[in-house]
Scaffold this motif. Structure first.
Motif, PDB file in Angstrom:
ATOM      1  N   GLY A 331       0.829  -1.203   0.000  1.00 50.97           N
ATOM      2  CA  GLY A 331       0.000   0.000   0.000  1.00 50.97           C
ATOM      3  C   GLY A 331       0.859   1.246   0.000  1.00 50.97           C
ATOM      4  O   GLY A 331       2.080   1.181  -0.216  1.00 50.97           O
ATOM      5  N   TYR A 332       0.217   2.370   0.271  1.00 50.86           N
ATOM      6  CA  TYR A 332       0.925   3.646   0.194  1.00 50.86           C
ATOM      7  C   TYR A 332       2.090   3.719   1.175  1.00 50.86           C
ATOM      8  O   TYR A 332       3.096   4.372   0.905  1.00 50.86           O
ATOM      9  CB  TYR A 332      -0.060   4.786   0.470  1.00 50.86           C
ATOM     10  CG  TYR A 332       0.520   6.157   0.252  1.00 50.86           C
ATOM     11  CD1 TYR A 332       0.889   6.581  -1.022  1.00 50.86           C
ATOM     12  CD2 TYR A 332       0.710   7.032   1.320  1.00 50.86           C
ATOM     13  CE1 TYR A 332       1.430   7.836  -1.233  1.00 50.86           C
ATOM     14  CE2 TYR A 332       1.249   8.295   1.121  1.00 50.86           C
ATOM     15  CZ  TYR A 332       1.603   8.693  -0.155  1.00 50.86           C
ATOM     16  OH  TYR A 332       2.140   9.929  -0.359  1.00 50.86           O
ATOM     17  N   VAL A 357       5.163 -17.241  -3.687  1.00 50.03           N
ATOM     18  CA  VAL A 357       4.993 -15.858  -3.242  1.00 50.03           C
ATOM     19  C   VAL A 357       4.284 -15.072  -4.338  1.00 50.03           C
ATOM     20  O   VAL A 357       4.684 -15.111  -5.506  1.00 50.03           O
ATOM     21  CB  VAL A 357       6.343 -15.176  -2.931  1.00 50.03           C
ATOM     22  CG1 VAL A 357       6.120 -13.778  -2.381  1.00 50.03           C
ATOM     23  CG2 VAL A 357       7.139 -16.014  -1.947  1.00 50.03           C
ATOM     24  N   ARG A 358       3.232 -14.371  -3.962  1.00 40.75           N
ATOM     25  CA  ARG A 358       2.486 -13.549  -4.916  1.00 40.75           C
ATOM     26  C   ARG A 358       2.110 -12.217  -4.253  1.00 40.75           C
ATOM     27  O   ARG A 358       2.186 -12.077  -3.040  1.00 40.75           O
ATOM     28  CB  ARG A 358       1.214 -14.271  -5.376  1.00 40.75           C
ATOM     29  CG  ARG A 358       1.477 -15.518  -6.214  1.00 40.75           C
ATOM     30  CD  ARG A 358       0.190 -16.256  -6.511  1.00 40.75           C
ATOM     31  NE  ARG A 358      -0.425 -16.777  -5.294  1.00 40.75           N
ATOM     32  CZ  ARG A 358      -1.670 -17.258  -5.233  1.00 40.75           C
ATOM     33  NH1 ARG A 358      -2.431 -17.279  -6.326  1.00 40.75           N
ATOM     34  NH2 ARG A 358      -2.142 -17.724  -4.097  1.00 40.75           N
ATOM     35  N   PHE A 359       1.734 -11.278  -5.104  1.00 41.47           N
ATOM     36  CA  PHE A 359       1.280  -9.971  -4.622  1.00 41.47           C
ATOM     37  C   PHE A 359      -0.203  -9.818  -4.919  1.00 41.47           C
ATOM     38  O   PHE A 359      -0.676 -10.228  -5.994  1.00 41.47           O
ATOM     39  CB  PHE A 359       2.041  -8.831  -5.307  1.00 41.47           C
ATOM     40  CG  PHE A 359       3.453  -8.668  -4.841  1.00 41.47           C
ATOM     41  CD1 PHE A 359       3.775  -7.726  -3.878  1.00 41.47           C
ATOM     42  CD2 PHE A 359       4.462  -9.459  -5.365  1.00 41.47           C
ATOM     43  CE1 PHE A 359       5.082  -7.566  -3.451  1.00 41.47           C
ATOM     44  CE2 PHE A 359       5.779  -9.316  -4.932  1.00 41.47           C
ATOM     45  CZ  PHE A 359       6.081  -8.368  -3.971  1.00 41.47           C
ATOM     46  N   GLY A 360      -0.935  -9.224  -3.979  1.00 42.33           N
ATOM     47  CA  GLY A 360      -2.334  -8.889  -4.194  1.00 42.33           C
ATOM     48  C   GLY A 360      -2.470  -7.378  -4.291  1.00 42.33           C
ATOM     49  O   GLY A 360      -2.141  -6.659  -3.348  1.00 42.33           O
ATOM     50  N   ILE A 361      -2.953  -6.891  -5.438  1.00 39.20           N
ATOM     51  CA  ILE A 361      -3.029  -5.446  -5.691  1.00 39.20           C
ATOM     52  C   ILE A 361      -4.485  -5.006  -5.781  1.00 39.20           C
ATOM     53  O   ILE A 361      -5.245  -5.484  -6.614  1.00 39.20           O
ATOM     54  CB  ILE A 361      -2.303  -5.069  -7.008  1.00 39.20           C
ATOM     55  CG1 ILE A 361      -0.889  -5.632  -7.024  1.00 39.20           C
ATOM     56  CG2 ILE A 361      -2.301  -3.553  -7.185  1.00 39.20           C
ATOM     57  CD1 ILE A 361       0.026  -5.067  -5.971  1.00 39.20           C
ATOM     58  N   HIS A 362      -4.858  -4.090  -4.913  1.00 38.80           N
ATOM     59  CA  HIS A 362      -6.195  -3.512  -4.967  1.00 38.80           C
ATOM     60  C   HIS A 362      -6.209  -2.429  -6.045  1.00 38.80           C
ATOM     61  O   HIS A 362      -5.202  -1.741  -6.257  1.00 38.80           O
ATOM     62  CB  HIS A 362      -6.555  -2.910  -3.602  1.00 38.80           C
ATOM     63  CG  HIS A 362      -7.996  -2.555  -3.462  1.00 38.80           C
ATOM     64  ND1 HIS A 362      -8.535  -1.389  -3.968  1.00 38.80           N
ATOM     65  CD2 HIS A 362      -9.032  -3.220  -2.873  1.00 38.80           C
ATOM     66  CE1 HIS A 362      -9.829  -1.349  -3.698  1.00 38.80           C
ATOM     67  NE2 HIS A 362     -10.160  -2.446  -3.035  1.00 38.80           N
ATOM     68  N   PRO A 363      -7.343  -2.245  -6.754  1.00 34.95           N
ATOM     69  CA  PRO A 363      -7.396  -1.234  -7.824  1.00 34.95           C
ATOM     70  C   PRO A 363      -7.017   0.173  -7.383  1.00 34.95           C
ATOM     71  O   PRO A 363      -6.517   0.960  -8.195  1.00 34.95           O
ATOM     72  CB  PRO A 363      -8.858  -1.286  -8.288  1.00 34.95           C
ATOM     73  CG  PRO A 363      -9.313  -2.660  -7.939  1.00 34.95           C
ATOM     74  CD  PRO A 363      -8.584  -3.033  -6.678  1.00 34.95           C
ATOM     75  N   VAL A 364      -7.252   0.509  -6.102  1.00 34.39           N
ATOM     76  CA  VAL A 364      -6.934   1.869  -5.659  1.00 34.39           C
ATOM     77  C   VAL A 364      -5.851   1.861  -4.575  1.00 34.39           C
ATOM     78  O   VAL A 364      -5.784   2.771  -3.755  1.00 34.39           O
ATOM     79  CB  VAL A 364      -8.194   2.608  -5.152  1.00 34.39           C
ATOM     80  CG1 VAL A 364      -9.150   2.848  -6.293  1.00 34.39           C
ATOM     81  CG2 VAL A 364      -8.884   1.832  -4.031  1.00 34.39           C
ATOM     82  N   ALA A 365      -4.998   0.831  -4.589  1.00 31.70           N
ATOM     83  CA  ALA A 365      -3.860   0.827  -3.659  1.00 31.70           C
ATOM     84  C   ALA A 365      -2.950   2.000  -3.988  1.00 31.70           C
ATOM     85  O   ALA A 365      -2.658   2.274  -5.152  1.00 31.70           O
ATOM     86  CB  ALA A 365      -3.096  -0.484  -3.763  1.00 31.70           C
ATOM     87  N   GLY A 366      -2.466   2.696  -2.967  1.00 26.70           N
ATOM     88  CA  GLY A 366      -1.671   3.898  -3.204  1.00 26.70           C
ATOM     89  C   GLY A 366      -2.587   5.088  -3.400  1.00 26.70           C
ATOM     90  O   GLY A 366      -3.687   5.151  -2.869  1.00 26.70           O
TER      91      GLY A 366
END
Length: 480
Positions: A331-332, A357-366
């Motif tokens: 995140g930010y 190992v993987r990353f989960g990215i939310h559409p409005v992360a950051g």
């Protein structure tokens, strides 16, 4: 001086390059090439517009272009990746203000032409734009006036709205939703007055109508964005991007500049589509957000019971060494700490040990869409292990360890469990369904939207306090 044929051909070429640029930005691997398409397209557009027919005043225009280019280069080099959303908001404000100035000048030139025609004066001293105005029929001049009104209104709203968005993103303005007494009725009243002034202007009223129209529009932009909370700022920035595009397109019609029309329409439409996608990802009503949260209903958030339990680097490392599957949610806070390279090294060590190992990215992360993707790409994290929320959300129950780095609202279970929460209904990453969750966070404060997170109090969650980069660095020598 270049002929109109060269300018028309350059406009088509620049438009194609802009379209290729937008299309390429949808893919991380093509993004760098897409950016270069945009850079070359803009260079072509500026050069052939500046040296096209009817353009003069190079003795002051060229120095100003050089000063602007140097200033832009200097600012862009100094701005950190975490400050990019603020820079984008600031640039939007420039477009809006430019639209207001050009529209004012267009009306002054229109009045100058009409005065000269009334006196039966010659056109030899007319500017290129004034000469164009002199050829227009009465009905075409009315359309010119409508274009001026629209450019001033949307440009002024974009300017002050972008200034406030910059302030909220930079922490210089309170991120909470604040409005003057009267709230949305003030915005509605100002909009009605703008309409009255527009009718008066088209009917023949003086230049003062445009000045008052601009002042009211400046107020609407300021008050509108002040009424939108920090949690919706990513949508606001995208929305203002769209506004700046439509302002540019309006000026393109005023100046009869086809390239400006095409470019403005591209920016306006793409910004509007992105805003809609983001609203859908955040379960926000699109119309409600662009009207400053009009009609939004917020209940009372549920009380949170329990306490936050801290853990040290040794405890986190032990869990990682025992895990077979790991998901990292950035995140930010990761961006602020510039921890992406340390995270990339942690991922390399874990994968070398045979762990998934993987990353989960939310559409409005950051603070902007794609913010986390850019940071991870910069740190050379493989694209194939960076997954969007919809691709990874069902995998959390089978995941041994989740590490949340600097995220808050996008992993907040209150979105699903608390109907009274300000983020109720917002799609979030369901990290709490994993066997163990470790949250890397500076302290016990709330996130950007000011909402407390029940995740931090759950039994399977441990708080890994400290600077994100230092915390991840402390794990590296403990991983087998």
């Amino acid at each position: 001086m270049l002929g109109q044929g060269f300018v028309s051909a350059a406009s088509i070429a620049a438009s194609v390059l802009f379209i290729l640029s937008l299309g390429g930005l949808s893919n991380q691997e093509k993004a760098k090439r897409a950016v270069w398409y945009g850079i070359v397209g803009m260079a072509v557009a500026v050069f052939f517009t500046a040296f096209g027919p009817g353009i003069g005043g190079y003795w002051w225009m060229i120095p100003m272009m050089i000063i602007g280019a140097v200033a832009g280069w200097h600012v862009a080099k100094r701005v950190a990746m975490t400050e990019m959303p603020q820079l984008v908001a600031a640039l939007h404000s420039f477009v809006g203000l430019a639209a207001v100035f050009v529209a004012w000048n267009a009306d002054l030139e229109r009045r100058r032409v009409l005065a000269a025609q009334a006196l039966e004066a010659g056109q030899q001293e007319f500017s290129a734009f004034a000469a164009l105005v002199a050829t227009k029929a009465p009905d075409e001049l009315m359309f010119l006036q409508l274009e001026v009104v629209f450019a001033i209104f949307i440009g002024a709203v974009t300017f002050t709205g972008s200034v406030i968005a910059f302030g909220k993103l930079a922490g210089k303005v309170d991120g909470k939703s604040r409005q003057l007494p009267g709230g949305h009725m003030l915005n509605a009243g100002a909009a009605v007055l703008c309409l009255v002034l527009a009718i008066a202007y088209v009917s023949g009223a003086g230049f003062w109508t445009l000045l008052v129209l601009a002042a009211l529009s400046f107020f609407i932009g300021w008050h509108l964005i002040m009424g939108i909370g920090g949690a919706d700022m990513p949508v606001v920035v995208s929305m203002l991007n769209s506004y700046s595009g439509w302002a540019a397109a309006a000026i393109g019609f005023t100046l009869s500049n086809d390239l400006l029309i095409v470019t403005g329409a591209l920016v306006g439409s793409s910004g509007a589509i992105l805003s809609y996608i983001m609203c859908k990802a955040m379960n926000r009503n699109f119309v409600s957000v662009i009207l400053g949260g009009f009609g939004a209903v917020q209940g009372v958030s549920a009380e949170i019971e329990g306490e936050q339990v801290a853990i040290d680097a040794g405890g986190v490392a032990a869990a990682l060494n025992d895990a077979d599957s790991v998901i990292i949610v950035p995140g930010y806070g990761m961006a602020v700490a510039q921890a992406q390279n340390a995270v990339s090294e942690l991922v390399r060590k874990l994968r070398s040990a045979g762990k998934e190992v993987r990353f989960g990215i939310h559409p409005v992360a950051g603070r902007l869409p794609g913010h986390m993707n850019v940071l991870l790409a910069e740190a050379r994290v493989p694209y194939d292990i960076v997954l969007e929320m919809d691709e990874i959300n069902d995998d959390f129950p089978e995941t041994d360890v989740v590490i949340v780095i600097g995220s808050n609202d996008i992993v907040n279970p209150a979105a699903e469990e608390d109907p009274g929460s300000p983020i109720a209904g917002m799609p979030v990453l369901k990290v709490w369904e994993a066997k163990q969750v470790f949250v890397s966070k500076r302290g016990q404060g709330t996130g950007y939207s000011g909402i407390e997170n029940p995740l931090f109090f759950k039994e399977n969650t441990r708080m890994f306090y400290g600077d994100a980069r230092a915390s991840v660095d402390s794990l590296l020598h403990l991983i087998d």
